[in-house]
Scaffold this motif. Structure first.
Motif, PDB file in Angstrom:
ATOM      1  N   TYR A 316       0.827  -1.204   0.000  1.00 53.69           N
ATOM      2  CA  TYR A 316       0.000   0.000   0.000  1.00 53.69           C
ATOM      3  C   TYR A 316       0.868   1.264   0.000  1.00 53.69           C
ATOM      4  N   TYR A 317       1.910   1.245   0.822  1.00 51.70           N
ATOM      5  CA  TYR A 317       2.764   2.431   0.921  1.00 51.70           C
ATOM      6  C   TYR A 317       3.380   2.771  -0.434  1.00 51.70           C
ATOM      7  N   LYS A 318       3.883   1.762  -1.141  1.00 44.92           N
ATOM      8  CA  LYS A 318       4.484   2.016  -2.460  1.00 44.92           C
ATOM      9  C   LYS A 318       3.459   2.578  -3.442  1.00 44.92           C
ATOM     10  N   GLN A 319       2.245   2.050  -3.383  1.00 42.03           N
ATOM     11  CA  GLN A 319       1.211   2.540  -4.301  1.00 42.03           C
ATOM     12  C   GLN A 319       0.775   3.961  -3.943  1.00 42.03           C
ATOM     13  N   LEU A 320       0.623   4.229  -2.650  1.00 44.61           N
ATOM     14  CA  LEU A 320       0.176   5.554  -2.229  1.00 44.61           C
ATOM     15  C   LEU A 320       1.184   6.638  -2.602  1.00 44.61           C
ATOM     16  N   LYS A 321       2.465   6.290  -2.576  1.00 44.08           N
ATOM     17  CA  LYS A 321       3.492   7.272  -2.931  1.00 44.08           C
ATOM     18  C   LYS A 321       3.368   7.730  -4.380  1.00 44.08           C
ATOM     19  N   GLN A 322       2.694   6.922  -5.210  1.00 46.35           N
ATOM     20  CA  GLN A 322       2.543   7.273  -6.616  1.00 46.35           C
ATOM     21  C   GLN A 322       1.280   8.088  -6.901  1.00 46.35           C
ATOM     22  N   LEU A 323       0.448   8.297  -5.872  1.00 40.75           N
ATOM     23  CA  LEU A 323      -0.799   9.048  -6.055  1.00 40.75           C
ATOM     24  C   LEU A 323      -0.588  10.523  -5.732  1.00 40.75           C
ATOM     25  N   ASP A 324      -1.092  11.387  -6.597  1.00 41.83           N
ATOM     26  CA  ASP A 324      -0.918  12.830  -6.416  1.00 41.83           C
ATOM     27  C   ASP A 324      -1.793  13.399  -5.303  1.00 41.83           C
ATOM     28  N   ASN A 325      -2.923  12.739  -5.019  1.00 40.19           N
ATOM     29  CA  ASN A 325      -3.865  13.307  -4.054  1.00 40.19           C
ATOM     30  C   ASN A 325      -3.731  12.700  -2.666  1.00 40.19           C
ATOM     31  N   VAL A 326      -2.594  12.056  -2.397  1.00 37.67           N
ATOM     32  CA  VAL A 326      -2.398  11.379  -1.116  1.00 37.67           C
ATOM     33  C   VAL A 326      -1.023  11.722  -0.550  1.00 37.67           C
ATOM     34  N   GLU A 327      -0.998  11.960   0.759  1.00 36.25           N
ATOM     35  CA  GLU A 327       0.256  12.108   1.476  1.00 36.25           C
ATOM     36  C   GLU A 327       0.231  11.161   2.676  1.00 36.25           C
ATOM     37  N   VAL A 328       1.181  10.240   2.736  1.00 40.50           N
ATOM     38  CA  VAL A 328       1.280   9.328   3.874  1.00 40.50           C
ATOM     39  C   VAL A 328       2.009  10.068   4.990  1.00 40.50           C
ATOM     40  N   VAL A 329       1.281  10.384   6.043  1.00 40.33           N
ATOM     41  CA  VAL A 329       1.869  11.170   7.141  1.00 40.33           C
ATOM     42  C   VAL A 329       2.252  10.301   8.335  1.00 40.33           C
ATOM     43  N   LEU A 330       1.788   9.038   8.344  1.00 37.94           N
ATOM     44  CA  LEU A 330       2.023   8.195   9.512  1.00 37.94           C
ATOM     45  C   LEU A 330       1.916   6.733   9.091  1.00 37.94           C
ATOM     46  N   TRP A 331       2.784   5.927   9.673  1.00 43.82           N
ATOM     47  CA  TRP A 331       2.758   4.477   9.423  1.00 43.82           C
ATOM     48  C   TRP A 331       2.969   3.806  10.768  1.00 43.82           C
ATOM     49  N   VAL A 332       1.974   3.051  11.249  1.00 37.03           N
ATOM     50  CA  VAL A 332       2.030   2.494  12.598  1.00 37.03           C
ATOM     51  C   VAL A 332       1.932   0.974  12.566  1.00 37.03           C
ATOM     52  N   ASP A 333       2.526   0.350  13.585  1.00 35.80           N
ATOM     53  CA  ASP A 333       2.468  -1.105  13.707  1.00 35.80           C
ATOM     54  C   ASP A 333       2.792  -1.462  15.166  1.00 35.80           C
ATOM     55  N   ASN A 334       2.037  -2.413  15.712  1.00 40.20           N
ATOM     56  CA  ASN A 334       2.225  -2.807  17.118  1.00 40.20           C
ATOM     57  C   ASN A 334       3.561  -3.475  17.383  1.00 40.20           C
ATOM     58  N   TYR A 335       4.136  -4.122  16.363  1.00 43.56           N
ATOM     59  CA  TYR A 335       5.337  -4.915  16.572  1.00 43.56           C
ATOM     60  C   TYR A 335       6.573  -4.365  15.870  1.00 43.56           C
ATOM     61  N   LYS A 336       6.386  -3.629  14.784  1.00 42.21           N
ATOM     62  CA  LYS A 336       7.529  -3.172  13.995  1.00 42.21           C
ATOM     63  C   LYS A 336       7.898  -1.719  14.263  1.00 42.21           C
ATOM     64  N   TYR A 337       7.264  -1.097  15.257  1.00 39.23           N
ATOM     65  CA  TYR A 337       7.577   0.302  15.509  1.00 39.23           C
ATOM     66  C   TYR A 337       9.043   0.440  15.909  1.00 39.23           C
ATOM     67  N   GLY A 338       9.648   1.512  15.427  1.00 35.65           N
ATOM     68  CA  GLY A 338      11.084   1.715  15.633  1.00 35.65           C
ATOM     69  C   GLY A 338      11.904   1.320  14.424  1.00 35.65           C
TER      70      GLY A 338
END
Length: 405
Positions: A316-338
Motif C-alpha cells: 500500500y505504501y508504495k502505491q500511495l506514494k505514486q498518487l498525487d492526491n495522497v500524502e502518507v503522514v504516519l505508518w504504525v504497527d504494534n510490533y515493527k515500531y522503531g
C-alpha cells in the motif's frame, strides 16, 4: 550457586571486545559467571580476555584451536556452573538490565526460555527486531497451539520470516533445556547453527516467555564471519543443516508441523546462497500493486495513516506514494515500531493521537484481524467513516526472477 553463566565465543574481535565485556560486567544482575572462549584468535583478543580476568574474578578464560562458534559454545557450557545460560557474541553489546529482567521473567513463570528482541545496527542505522508473537508467558498448551505451528516459518506475511528470532543470543535458557541441544549440534554446520539449536530448544521447553524489548545490540559488520562472502561450501553446509534439523523434528512430538516449516526455511536458505554465489535467484519484486488498494476519495489531497507494516502495508505504501492526491503522514504497527521501511519510520499506534490525518488505512490481509484493529480504533474515538479497509486481492506476483548485473 551461580544463577547465570554468560558464554562468549571469541574470534579475532579485539577491536570490539572491550565494549562487549564492559556491557556484560556492568549488568545489574550480579550472580553470574562470564566464560570467555577464545577460538584460536590471531589478533590480541586472548590478551584482552586475560587482562579482564585479572580485574574481575567472575571471568573464566578458555582457549581452543580454531573450531568454530559451536565448538566454543560447547566448551564454555562444559565448564559453566549456572542454572541458566546466556550467550553473547564478542562484537555485540547488551543493555545493563538484560540479565536481571530476563531472569525475573523466568522466576515469575518458571520458564525454560525467555526470548527478547534486539537492535540490529550497521553504519549508523538501527533496526529493531522482535519475535512475531505477543509478549507474555506461554505454557506447553499455548506453545503447541499458538507458537510451534508458526515459530520457524511465520506464515501469512508474504515473505519468509521467523516467528521466534533465530539467534542464540538475546535469550536466557534453562541449563537442562539448552544443554542437550547444544551438545548434540553437528559441528559441521557453520551457517544456520543458531537456527538448528534454538528451535530444538523451543520444542523441548515446557514454557517460554516472550519479551520483545531490544535489550541486545547486534552489530552487523561487513567483515564479520556471518556477513562474509558465501562460497560453494554454503551448499554443503545446507545439506548438513537440513539433515540435522529434519532428524530433530522427526524425533520431536511435532514432526508434521515442523517438517512443513522446515521446507519453507530451507527454500529461503538455499535461495539466499544461490543469489549471493551465482548472482541469480528470486527476489522481492519492486513492482507496486502486489495487493489491491482500497479506493480513496479523489476530490482533494488527503493525509493518510497506514496501520500495519507487513507485506500488505508495504505494498500500500508504495502505491500511495505514486498518487498525487495522497500524502502518507504516519505508518504504525504494534510490533515493527522503531524500524524504518522504504525510508519511513514505523511508529507505535499511540502516535495516531498525536498527528493529524484524514483516513487510517488498515493494511492487513485477513478480515478478522482488520475487525480487531477497527474495534481498537473505534474504542479510541476514531469514527467509522475515517477507517478504510477492504480485503486485499493479489494483483501481481510477489517475487520475480532476479539476475545480478
Amino acid at each position: 550457586m551461580v544463577k547465570i553463566s554468560v558464554i562468549i565465543p571469541i574470534y579475532n574481535s579485539g577491536q570490539y571486545l572491550s565494549r562487549c565485556l564492559n556491557s556484560v560486567l556492568n549488568q545489574t544482575f550480579q550472580s553470574m559467571e562470564i566464560i570467555l572462549v577464545d577460538d584460536g584468535s590471531k589478533d590480541d583478543s586472548l590478551d584482552i580476555c586475560k587482562r579482564y580476568a585479572l580485574e574481575d574474578e567472575r571471568i573464566i578464560v578458555l582457549h581452543q584451536e580454531n573450531g568454530g562458534s559451536t565448538k566454543a559454545r560447547k566448551f564454555g557450557l562444559e565448564v559453566s556452573q549456572g542454572e541458566y545460560i546466556a550467550f553473547v557474541d564478542s562484537d555485540d553489546w547488551i543493555e545493563a538490565c538484560l540479565l536481571e529482567n530476563l531472569y525475573k521473567l523466568t522466576e515469575k513463570g518458571q520458564a525454560d526460555i525467555v526470548a527478547s528482541g534486539c537492535s540490529i545496527e550497521q553504519d549508523g542505522e538501527v533496526i529493531k527486531a522482535g519475535n512475531r508473537f505477543e509478549e507474555g508467558f506461554y505454557d506447553k498448551k499455548n506453545l503447541e497451539e499458538q507458537v510451534y505451528p508458526r515459530m520457524l516459518y511465520f506464515e501469512g506475511t508474504g515473505l519468509f520470516q521467523f516467528g521466534i528470532l533465530q539467534y542464540m543470543w538475546g535469550k536466557l535458557f534453562k541449563r537442562d533445556v539448552i544443554e542437550p541441544c547444544l551438545n548434540d549440534l553437528d559441528e559441521r554446520i557453520f551457517d544456520g547453527e543458531d537456527v538448528a539449536c534454538v528451535f530444538d530448544a523451543c520444542l523441548r521447553a515446557s514454557s517460554i516467555v516472550i519479551d520483545n524489548h531490544p535489550y541486545y545490540h547486534y552489530m552487523r559488520r561487513d567483515d564479520s564471519i556471518c556477513s562474509g562472502k558465501r562460497d560453494e561450501r554454503y551448499f554443503v553446509n545446507a545439506v548438513h543443516l537440513h539433515h540435522y534439523m529434519e532428524q530433530v523434528f522427526l524425533d520431536s512430538s511435532y514432526p508434521e508441523i515442523m517438517l512443513l516449516q522446515l521446507k519453507y526455511f530451507m527454500n529461503s536458505f538455499i535461495n539466499n546462497g544461490t543469489l549471493d554465489i551465482f548472482g541469480y535467484g528470486y527476489e522481492k519484486s519492486n513492482v507496486a500493486g502486489w495487493w489491491s488498494l482500497p479506493s480513496i476519495p479523489a476530490d482533494k489531497k488527503y493525509k493518510i495513516a497506514i496501520f500495519s507494516a507487513g507485506n500488505v502495508g508495504q505494498s500500500y505504501y508504495k502505491q500511495l506514494k505514486q498518487l498525487d492526491n495522497v500524502e502518507v503522514v504516519l505508518w504504525v504497527d504494534n510490533y515493527k515500531y522503531g524500524n524504518k521501511i522504504e525510508g519511513m519510520m514505523i511508529t507505535h499506534p499511540d502516535s495516531l493521537k498525536e498527528i493529524f490525518w484524514d483516513y487510517v488505512l488498515v493494511a492487513v490481509k485477513k478480515r478478522k484481524i482488520a475487525d480487531e484493529i477497527r474495534g481498537c480504533l473505534l474504542e479510541c474515538g476514531v469514527t467509522e467513516r475515517k477507517i478504510l479497509y477492504q480485503e486485499p486481492e493479489r494483483k501481481s506476483e510477489l517475487y520475480k526472477f532476479y539476475i545480478k548485473e
